[in-house]
Design a protein around this motif. Structure first.
Motif, PDB file in Angstrom:
ATOM      1  N   ASP A 107       7.828  68.239  10.202  1.00 39.57           N
ATOM      2  CA  ASP A 107       7.105  68.699   9.014  1.00 39.57           C
ATOM      3  C   ASP A 107       7.071  67.622   7.924  1.00 39.57           C
ATOM      4  N   TYR A 108       7.345  66.364   8.339  1.00 35.15           N
ATOM      5  CA  TYR A 108       7.295  65.210   7.432  1.00 35.15           C
ATOM      6  C   TYR A 108       8.282  65.357   6.273  1.00 35.15           C
ATOM      7  N   ILE A 109       9.465  65.853   6.599  1.00 37.84           N
ATOM      8  CA  ILE A 109      10.561  65.984   5.648  1.00 37.84           C
ATOM      9  C   ILE A 109      11.715  65.121   6.132  1.00 37.84           C
ATOM     10  N   GLU A 110      12.236  64.278   5.280  1.00 38.18           N
ATOM     11  CA  GLU A 110      13.359  63.428   5.652  1.00 38.18           C
ATOM     12  C   GLU A 110      14.661  64.224   5.605  1.00 38.18           C
ATOM     13  N   PRO A 111      15.474  64.140   6.648  1.00 41.99           N
ATOM     14  CA  PRO A 111      16.766  64.841   6.640  1.00 41.99           C
ATOM     15  C   PRO A 111      17.678  64.288   5.549  1.00 41.99           C
ATOM     16  N   PRO A 112      18.644  65.088   5.083  1.00 44.16           N
ATOM     17  CA  PRO A 112      19.567  64.604   4.048  1.00 44.16           C
ATOM     18  C   PRO A 112      20.422  63.454   4.562  1.00 44.16           C
ATOM     19  N   ALA A 113      20.760  62.542   3.669  1.00 44.99           N
ATOM     20  CA  ALA A 113      21.618  61.402   4.004  1.00 44.99           C
ATOM     21  C   ALA A 113      22.355  60.992   2.738  1.00 44.99           C
ATOM     22  N   THR A 114      23.429  60.245   2.914  1.00 46.23           N
ATOM     23  CA  THR A 114      24.183  59.758   1.763  1.00 46.23           C
ATOM     24  C   THR A 114      24.774  58.392   2.077  1.00 46.23           C
ATOM     25  N   HIS A 115      24.884  57.577   1.024  1.00 46.57           N
ATOM     26  CA  HIS A 115      25.465  56.245   1.190  1.00 46.57           C
ATOM     27  C   HIS A 115      26.971  56.260   0.953  1.00 46.57           C
ATOM     28  N   ALA A 116      27.514  57.375   0.525  1.00 46.87           N
ATOM     29  CA  ALA A 116      28.928  57.445   0.132  1.00 46.87           C
ATOM     30  C   ALA A 116      29.769  58.112   1.214  1.00 46.87           C
ATOM     31  N   GLY A 117      31.099  58.088   0.998  1.00 47.41           N
ATOM     32  CA  GLY A 117      32.014  58.829   1.850  1.00 47.41           C
ATOM     33  C   GLY A 117      32.163  58.310   3.260  1.00 47.41           C
ATOM     34  N   LYS A 118      32.094  56.998   3.434  1.00 45.02           N
ATOM     35  CA  LYS A 118      32.226  56.429   4.774  1.00 45.02           C
ATOM     36  C   LYS A 118      33.708  56.215   5.120  1.00 45.02           C
ATOM     37  N   ALA A 119      33.980  56.171   6.409  1.00 43.43           N
ATOM     38  CA  ALA A 119      35.330  55.819   6.857  1.00 43.43           C
ATOM     39  C   ALA A 119      35.568  54.335   6.595  1.00 43.43           C
ATOM     40  N   THR A 120      36.771  53.978   6.175  1.00 39.72           N
ATOM     41  CA  THR A 120      37.109  52.573   5.986  1.00 39.72           C
ATOM     42  C   THR A 120      37.390  51.944   7.355  1.00 39.72           C
ATOM     43  N   ASN A 121      37.799  50.680   7.360  1.00 42.02           N
ATOM     44  CA  ASN A 121      38.140  50.024   8.621  1.00 42.02           C
ATOM     45  C   ASN A 121      39.628  50.104   8.937  1.00 42.02           C
ATOM     46  N   SER A 122      40.354  50.981   8.242  1.00 40.34           N
ATOM     47  CA  SER A 122      41.793  51.125   8.484  1.00 40.34           C
ATOM     48  C   SER A 122      42.053  51.661   9.896  1.00 40.34           C
ATOM     49  N   THR A 123      43.113  51.160  10.504  1.00 45.36           N
ATOM     50  CA  THR A 123      43.530  51.643  11.825  1.00 45.36           C
ATOM     51  C   THR A 123      44.934  52.248  11.776  1.00 45.36           C
ATOM     52  N   VAL A 124      45.396  52.531  10.546  1.00 49.70           N
ATOM     53  CA  VAL A 124      46.724  53.124  10.356  1.00 49.70           C
ATOM     54  C   VAL A 124      46.548  54.609  10.036  1.00 49.70           C
ATOM     55  N   ALA A 125      47.166  55.457  10.821  1.00 49.52           N
ATOM     56  CA  ALA A 125      46.952  56.904  10.693  1.00 49.52           C
ATOM     57  C   ALA A 125      47.676  57.488   9.479  1.00 49.52           C
ATOM     58  N   PRO A 126      46.929  58.148   8.565  1.00 49.91           N
ATOM     59  CA  PRO A 126      47.600  58.877   7.483  1.00 49.91           C
ATOM     60  C   PRO A 126      48.015  60.281   7.910  1.00 49.91           C
ATOM     61  N   PHE A 127      47.489  60.751   9.044  1.00 49.82           N
ATOM     62  CA  PHE A 127      47.763  62.107   9.502  1.00 49.82           C
ATOM     63  C   PHE A 127      48.230  62.090  10.955  1.00 49.82           C
ATOM     64  N   SER A 128      48.960  63.113  11.328  1.00 56.87           N
ATOM     65  CA  SER A 128      49.414  63.233  12.712  1.00 56.87           C
ATOM     66  C   SER A 128      48.235  63.567  13.622  1.00 56.87           C
ATOM     67  N   ASP A 129      48.343  63.191  14.898  1.00 54.94           N
ATOM     68  CA  ASP A 129      47.319  63.553  15.881  1.00 54.94           C
ATOM     69  C   ASP A 129      47.161  65.072  15.942  1.00 54.94           C
ATOM     70  N   LYS A 130      48.275  65.773  15.822  1.00 55.23           N
ATOM     71  CA  LYS A 130      48.251  67.239  15.846  1.00 55.23           C
ATOM     72  C   LYS A 130      47.332  67.783  14.765  1.00 55.23           C
ATOM     73  N   MET A 131      47.465  67.266  13.537  1.00 52.54           N
ATOM     74  CA  MET A 131      46.674  67.798  12.439  1.00 52.54           C
ATOM     75  C   MET A 131      45.204  67.396  12.574  1.00 52.54           C
ATOM     76  N   MET A 132      44.951  66.194  13.069  1.00 56.73           N
ATOM     77  CA  MET A 132      43.565  65.762  13.222  1.00 56.73           C
ATOM     78  C   MET A 132      42.839  66.611  14.263  1.00 56.73           C
TER      79      MET A 132
END
Length: 336
Positions: free
Chosen positions: A241-266
């Motif tokens: 219908d020529y409508i662009e889906p919503p998008a955002t430039h913010a809130g991206k994941a960083t490049n960190s590879t250190v877990a702040p949360f347990s695998d269980k919680m994720m």
């Protein structure tokens, strides 16, 4: 009325309090990581207020359980969050995450309120619904002010009442002809699903980067791809219908590879979002009058269901799934 002569809580109230305890202790662990890194004072105030409300809710539930002689659940503890690690999500993800979770909480606690009978339990869930609505309002406002929350499309206002006269109104897109344009009810459901999946996709990307267990990592990568699949599939309906889906430039994941949360919680958070995704798909399909939309929602729901089931199996396999209180097994009496 004193605790000694208070009406006992029902099985439904016990189950809903138990679920709330799990969800609120999880939220607290997320907020601890967010508060450690947030710099914006306005966002920090929202996070701290949300943390205090969650801690108070947890304490209230613990008191009720103690009064009822019920064991307090484990939920998620300090063992499920790692302090002093790099931030996992970038600019403005904190209010985006709370925006997504408060949507879930408003619906969840409103439902729990209608399932409660004891006055204090009804009041508790009524207050939780109000608190969640307030968090949603605050996060929505700050995200709009920062220019990172895409509003749904504007349409021409109707000037007359029209009744459907042709059964082709119910037809969807086929190879033989185009479907009618989306109505605003269908458009709203699609926009909501895409908006939620954009936040969820970044969550999956971040989780996949830091997961320690290889099976968990593969599962989270699958979740990342599933979120993208939902977004692109539903986004195509808007593009038709020529409508662009919503998008955002913010809130991206960083490049960190250190877990702040347990695998269980994720895995738990991923499973929770998948479960509510199933509910959203069902709602979207139920309110859609174009025949192709419910079929698409059903196909996506099947994928989400299979994904959620796999997450439950991982939780059980690793001994991470806390068992809800059980109904007494009286079937065994028939075998005496």
């Amino acid at each position: 009325m004193s605790a000694s002569n208070q009406v006992p809580i029902t099985s439904t109230e016990l189950g809903n309090l138990w679920m709330t305890y799990q969800e609120k202790t999880m939220i607290m662990r997320f907020l601890e990581h967010f508060i450690e890194h947030v710099e914006d004072e306005q966002i920090q105030q929202i996070l701290r207020s949300s943390y205090d409300d969650s801690a108070q809710t947890v304490a209230s539930i613990e008191t009720i359980f103690q009064q009822e002689g019920a064991i307090i659940p484990t939920g998620f503890t300090e063992n499920d969050v790692n302090k002093g690690v790099p931030k996992l999500f970038d600019y403005l993800y904190e209010p985006m995450f709370l925006h997504m979770m408060s949507k879930i909480e408003v619906n969840l606690f409103a439902l729990f309120s209608t399932m409660s009978y004891r006055k204090d339990i009804r009041q508790l869930f009524k207050q939780l619904t109000t608190n969640s609505q307030e968090v949603f309002d605050q996060c929505t406002q700050i995200l709009l002010e920062k220019g990172v929350l895409a509003r749904p499309p504007y349409v021409t206002m109707p000037k007359e009442v029209v009744f459907v006269r042709d059964t082709n109104y119910l037809s969807g897109f086929t190879l033989l002809k185009d479907a009618r344009p989306l109505n605003v009810i269908e458009l709203s459901q699609i926009h909501h699903a895409i908006e939620t999946n954009l936040t969820g996709m970044q969550l999956m990307i971040g989780f996949a980067q830091v997961a320690n267990d290889s099976e968990v990592k593969k599962y989270l990568v699958k979740g990342m791809k599933l979120s993208k699949d939902v977004e692109t599939t539903l986004g195509e309906y808007l593009r038709q219908d020529y409508i662009e889906p919503p998008a955002t430039h913010a809130g991206k994941a960083t490049n960190s590879t250190v877990a702040p949360f347990s695998d269980k919680m994720m895995i738990y958070v991923t499973n929770l979002l998948s479960t509510f995704g199933l509910g959203s798909n069902a709602l979207g399909g139920a309110f859609s009058l174009r025949s192709d939309l419910p079929m698409t929602m059903a196909r996506l729901a099947q994928k989400v269901y299979s994904f959620a089931k796999e997450g439950g199996e991982i939780l059980i396999k690793n001994g991470w799934m806390e068992e809800p209180p059980q109904v007494e097994d009286r079937k065994k009496l028939t075998k005496i």
